[in-house]
Write a protein that holds these residues in place. Structure first.
Motif, PDB file in Angstrom:
ATOM      1  N   LYS A  38      23.476 -27.700  -7.343  1.00 17.87           N
ATOM      2  CA  LYS A  38      22.667 -27.005  -8.349  1.00 17.87           C
ATOM      3  C   LYS A  38      21.581 -26.167  -7.682  1.00 17.87           C
ATOM      4  O   LYS A  38      21.364 -24.992  -8.041  1.00 17.87           O
ATOM      5  N   ALA A  39      20.893 -26.756  -6.713  1.00 20.56           N
ATOM      6  CA  ALA A  39      19.828 -26.044  -6.017  1.00 20.56           C
ATOM      7  C   ALA A  39      20.390 -24.882  -5.199  1.00 20.56           C
ATOM      8  O   ALA A  39      19.783 -23.809  -5.119  1.00 20.56           O
ATOM      9  N   LEU A  40      21.557 -25.084  -4.600  1.00 19.97           N
ATOM     10  CA  LEU A  40      22.200 -24.017  -3.829  1.00 19.97           C
ATOM     11  C   LEU A  40      22.566 -22.848  -4.735  1.00 19.97           C
ATOM     12  O   LEU A  40      22.388 -21.676  -4.371  1.00 19.97           O
ATOM     13  N   ALA A  41      23.063 -23.162  -5.938  1.00 21.32           N
ATOM     14  CA  ALA A  41      23.383 -22.110  -6.913  1.00 21.32           C
ATOM     15  C   ALA A  41      22.111 -21.337  -7.273  1.00 21.32           C
ATOM     16  O   ALA A  41      22.135 -20.101  -7.404  1.00 21.32           O
ATOM     17  N   GLY A  42      21.000 -22.072  -7.411  1.00 22.08           N
ATOM     18  CA  GLY A  42      19.724 -21.425  -7.709  1.00 22.08           C
ATOM     19  C   GLY A  42      19.285 -20.498  -6.589  1.00 22.08           C
ATOM     20  O   GLY A  42      18.817 -19.377  -6.839  1.00 22.08           O
ATOM     21  N   LEU A  43      19.446 -20.956  -5.349  1.00 21.26           N
ATOM     22  CA  LEU A  43      19.085 -20.136  -4.192  1.00 21.26           C
ATOM     23  C   LEU A  43      19.909 -18.847  -4.160  1.00 21.26           C
ATOM     24  O   LEU A  43      19.381 -17.761  -3.887  1.00 21.26           O
ATOM     25  N   ILE A  44      21.195 -18.966  -4.453  1.00 19.87           N
ATOM     26  CA  ILE A  44      22.073 -17.789  -4.471  1.00 19.87           C
ATOM     27  C   ILE A  44      21.618 -16.787  -5.535  1.00 19.87           C
ATOM     28  O   ILE A  44      21.586 -15.568  -5.298  1.00 19.87           O
ATOM     29  N   LEU A  45      21.253 -17.294  -6.712  1.00 19.96           N
ATOM     30  CA  LEU A  45      20.764 -16.409  -7.777  1.00 19.96           C
ATOM     31  C   LEU A  45      19.489 -15.681  -7.349  1.00 19.96           C
ATOM     32  O   LEU A  45      19.318 -14.493  -7.625  1.00 19.96           O
ATOM     33  N   ILE A  46      18.590 -16.404  -6.682  1.00 24.59           N
ATOM     34  CA  ILE A  46      17.343 -15.797  -6.206  1.00 24.59           C
ATOM     35  C   ILE A  46      17.636 -14.673  -5.214  1.00 24.59           C
ATOM     36  O   ILE A  46      17.062 -13.580  -5.299  1.00 24.59           O
ATOM     37  N   VAL A  47      18.548 -14.940  -4.287  1.00 27.10           N
ATOM     38  CA  VAL A  47      18.900 -13.936  -3.275  1.00 27.10           C
ATOM     39  C   VAL A  47      19.574 -12.727  -3.909  1.00 27.10           C
ATOM     40  O   VAL A  47      19.247 -11.566  -3.608  1.00 27.10           O
ATOM     41  N   VAL A  48      20.518 -12.971  -4.829  1.00 29.82           N
ATOM     42  CA  VAL A  48      21.230 -11.874  -5.485  1.00 29.82           C
ATOM     43  C   VAL A  48      20.258 -11.012  -6.300  1.00 29.82           C
ATOM     44  O   VAL A  48      20.306  -9.776  -6.240  1.00 29.82           O
ATOM     45  N   GLY A  49      19.375 -11.659  -7.055  1.00 26.58           N
ATOM     46  CA  GLY A  49      18.405 -10.924  -7.847  1.00 26.58           C
ATOM     47  C   GLY A  49      17.473 -10.091  -6.984  1.00 26.58           C
ATOM     48  O   GLY A  49      17.171  -8.936  -7.297  1.00 26.58           O
ATOM     49  N   THR A  50      17.048 -10.663  -5.866  1.00 30.38           N
ATOM     50  CA  THR A  50      16.150  -9.949  -4.955  1.00 30.38           C
ATOM     51  C   THR A  50      16.843  -8.756  -4.305  1.00 30.38           C
ATOM     52  O   THR A  50      16.286  -7.651  -4.247  1.00 30.38           O
ATOM     53  N   GLN A  67       0.826  -1.204   0.000  1.00 28.65           N
ATOM     54  CA  GLN A  67       0.000   0.000   0.000  1.00 28.65           C
ATOM     55  C   GLN A  67       0.864   1.258   0.000  1.00 28.65           C
ATOM     56  O   GLN A  67       0.541   2.243  -0.662  1.00 28.65           O
ATOM     57  N   ASN A  68       1.976   1.203   0.717  1.00 25.50           N
ATOM     58  CA  ASN A  68       2.808   2.391   0.896  1.00 25.50           C
ATOM     59  C   ASN A  68       4.106   2.378   0.094  1.00 25.50           C
ATOM     60  O   ASN A  68       4.806   3.386   0.031  1.00 25.50           O
ATOM     61  N   GLY A  69       4.425   1.227  -0.516  1.00 27.13           N
ATOM     62  CA  GLY A  69       5.686   1.116  -1.241  1.00 27.13           C
ATOM     63  C   GLY A  69       5.507   0.775  -2.705  1.00 27.13           C
ATOM     64  O   GLY A  69       4.435   0.940  -3.274  1.00 27.13           O
ATOM     65  N   VAL A  70       6.583   0.284  -3.303  1.00 30.57           N
ATOM     66  CA  VAL A  70       6.619  -0.066  -4.722  1.00 30.57           C
ATOM     67  C   VAL A  70       6.449  -1.584  -4.856  1.00 30.57           C
ATOM     68  O   VAL A  70       7.277  -2.347  -4.345  1.00 30.57           O
ATOM     69  N   VAL A  71       5.387  -2.018  -5.524  1.00 29.51           N
ATOM     70  CA  VAL A  71       5.066  -3.449  -5.616  1.00 29.51           C
ATOM     71  C   VAL A  71       6.228  -4.255  -6.181  1.00 29.51           C
ATOM     72  O   VAL A  71       6.563  -5.332  -5.682  1.00 29.51           O
ATOM     73  N   SER A  72       6.865  -3.736  -7.245  1.00 29.53           N
ATOM     74  CA  SER A  72       7.936  -4.486  -7.906  1.00 29.53           C
ATOM     75  C   SER A  72       9.193  -4.596  -7.050  1.00 29.53           C
ATOM     76  O   SER A  72      10.124  -5.325  -7.391  1.00 29.53           O
ATOM     77  N   VAL A  73       9.236  -3.886  -5.915  1.00 25.61           N
ATOM     78  CA  VAL A  73      10.341  -4.018  -4.965  1.00 25.61           C
ATOM     79  C   VAL A  73       9.894  -4.818  -3.741  1.00 25.61           C
ATOM     80  O   VAL A  73      10.626  -5.679  -3.244  1.00 25.61           O
ATOM     81  N   VAL A  74       8.668  -4.540  -3.270  1.00 23.40           N
ATOM     82  CA  VAL A  74       8.145  -5.226  -2.088  1.00 23.40           C
ATOM     83  C   VAL A  74       8.047  -6.728  -2.306  1.00 23.40           C
ATOM     84  O   VAL A  74       8.464  -7.523  -1.451  1.00 23.40           O
ATOM     85  N   VAL A  75       7.485  -7.140  -3.442  1.00 25.64           N
ATOM     86  CA  VAL A  75       7.248  -8.570  -3.699  1.00 25.64           C
ATOM     87  C   VAL A  75       8.549  -9.379  -3.669  1.00 25.64           C
ATOM     88  O   VAL A  75       8.602 -10.428  -3.024  1.00 25.64           O
ATOM     89  N   PRO A  76       9.634  -8.933  -4.353  1.00 24.86           N
ATOM     90  CA  PRO A  76      10.877  -9.699  -4.269  1.00 24.86           C
ATOM     91  C   PRO A  76      11.436  -9.807  -2.847  1.00 24.86           C
ATOM     92  O   PRO A  76      11.943 -10.858  -2.454  1.00 24.86           O
ATOM     93  N   ILE A  77      11.333  -8.724  -2.077  1.00 23.60           N
ATOM     94  CA  ILE A  77      11.820  -8.772  -0.696  1.00 23.60           C
ATOM     95  C   ILE A  77      11.018  -9.790   0.103  1.00 23.60           C
ATOM     96  O   ILE A  77      11.572 -10.591   0.863  1.00 23.60           O
ATOM     97  N   ASP A  78       9.704  -9.755  -0.075  1.00 22.92           N
ATOM     98  CA  ASP A  78       8.832 -10.704   0.621  1.00 22.92           C
ATOM     99  C   ASP A  78       9.209 -12.142   0.293  1.00 22.92           C
ATOM    100  O   ASP A  78       9.164 -13.027   1.147  1.00 22.92           O
ATOM    101  N   LYS A  79       9.621 -12.372  -0.947  1.00 19.19           N
ATOM    102  CA  LYS A  79       9.958 -13.731  -1.369  1.00 19.19           C
ATOM    103  C   LYS A  79      11.296 -14.212  -0.826  1.00 19.19           C
ATOM    104  O   LYS A  79      11.671 -15.377  -1.008  1.00 19.19           O
ATOM    105  N   LEU A  80      12.046 -13.333  -0.139  1.00 21.18           N
ATOM    106  CA  LEU A  80      13.271 -13.787   0.530  1.00 21.18           C
ATOM    107  C   LEU A  80      12.944 -14.744   1.674  1.00 21.18           C
ATOM    108  O   LEU A  80      13.846 -15.305   2.295  1.00 21.18           O
ATOM    109  N   SER A  81      11.658 -14.918   1.936  1.00 22.29           N
ATOM    110  CA  SER A  81      11.235 -15.907   2.927  1.00 22.29           C
ATOM    111  C   SER A  81      11.756 -17.290   2.574  1.00 22.29           C
ATOM    112  O   SER A  81      11.827 -18.180   3.425  1.00 22.29           O
ATOM    113  N   ILE A  82      12.138 -17.470   1.318  1.00 22.52           N
ATOM    114  CA  ILE A  82      12.683 -18.758   0.882  1.00 22.52           C
ATOM    115  C   ILE A  82      13.929 -19.132   1.680  1.00 22.52           C
ATOM    116  O   ILE A  82      14.180 -20.312   1.947  1.00 22.52           O
ATOM    117  N   ILE A  83      14.705 -18.130   2.098  1.00 22.69           N
ATOM    118  CA  ILE A  83      15.913 -18.399   2.886  1.00 22.69           C
ATOM    119  C   ILE A  83      15.530 -19.023   4.219  1.00 22.69           C
ATOM    120  O   ILE A  83      16.129 -20.008   4.666  1.00 22.69           O
TER     121      ILE A  83
END
Length: 288
Positions: free
Chosen positions: A269-281, A236-252
């Motif tokens: 392989k999965a660990l490399a994928g997790l790192i990419l997700i975190v870096v992108g977020t 409601q108060n922020g930028v959706v395209s920034v909030v959603v990726p931060i929220d998805k850091l719950s994967i960690i």
């Protein structure tokens, strides 16, 4: 503040997945979803009365009500798919697919809400997220049920409906106090969840719910409620395209707990994928 709330949303969402997994070992996933929605609804309305926004419910426009209802229906569908996927698959396989909703949500936010500032960073971050999710989806050779990937269609459904939840929720909550908006849409989810239980003839299973699992289901509901309240304040108060990726850091949080609680280890392989997700977020959170 909305960045802090987005981070808290991620923390509580991560705990939700683990607590829910503990609560659906014996309990049917649809029944568990319905029970935890009761907890979420109570939690949401308590917050409404604490902040004193209950009196503004008559001031909500018809448009906001409509989109809050649609967002609630999308949430209910996402939950049903998500907890079914968790009941038959590993946490560290299901959660990454569910979080792939970030990719579609960011792209839709750019198109629908004109969130084009730092566009290059957002697109690169989204590409990293997509690549990370792809790397984290892998077969588990030791278990027949996982080689068939029976969980995958449900996890994909969860991601699609989660995307609709974010977009519809952003529109519906624009002129509504965030706690009140969360409470209204949770009511829609509650009705939908219980209809699913009774339509499928699972009402009789309620009395057979394991007491220990019921505790985990309740805790999962509390974690979900806390995550939602933080999340909808953020969008409601922020930028959706920034909030959603931060929220998805719950994967960690989810992957870490799945390793210690369920002994679900990540391959290289999965660990490399997790790192990419975190870096992108983090790229989108810091520079977008």
């Amino acid at each position: 503040m909305w960045l802090i709330m987005a981070a808290l949303s991620a923390l509580f969402a991560g705990l939700t997945a683990i607590l829910a997994k503990c609560g659906i070992k014996k309990t049917d996933s649809d029944v568990a979803t319905a029970l935890r929605t009761v907890v979420v609804l109570l939690f949401a309305w308590i917050m409404v009365f604490i902040v004193g926004s209950a009196g503004t419910i008559t001031e909500i426009s018809a448009k906001s009500i409509l989109f809050l209802i649609l967002s609630g229906l999308a949430t209910g569908a996402s939950w049903i798919c998500y907890f079914k996927a968790l009941s038959v698959g590993d946490v560290n396989k299901v959660v990454p697919v569910d979080k792939s909703s970030t990719v579609l949500t960011v792209l839709l936010a750019i198109i629908l809400f004109s969130e084009t500032e730092h566009l290059a960073v957002k697109l690169i971050g989204t590409a990293l997220l997509a690549a990370g999710v792809f790397l984290m989806i892998e077969k588990k050779k030791t278990e027949a049920k996982d080689t068939k990937r029976t969980w995958l269609p449900y996890a994909i459904g969860s991601a699609v409906f989660a995307t609709l939840t974010s977009i519809l929720g952003k529109i519906g909550i624009t002129d509504v106090e965030s706690n009140l908006g969360t409470a209204i849409r949770t009511g829609v989810v509650l009705v939908m969840a219980w209809l699913i239980v009774f339509v499928k003839g699972k009402g009789a299973e309620l009395k057979n719910t394991d007491s220990k699992e019921l505790v985990f289901i309740a805790l999962s509901g509390i974690a979900t409620g806390a995550s939602w309240l933080c999340y909808y304040y953020s969008i409601q108060n922020g930028v959706v395209s920034v909030v959603v990726p931060i929220d998805k850091l719950s994967i960690i949080v989810s992957v870490a707990f799945s390793y210690f609680v369920f002994k679900e280890k990540l391959s290289r392989k999965a660990l490399a994928g997790l790192i990419l997700i975190v870096v992108g977020t983090l790229a989108m959170a810091i520079w977008a």
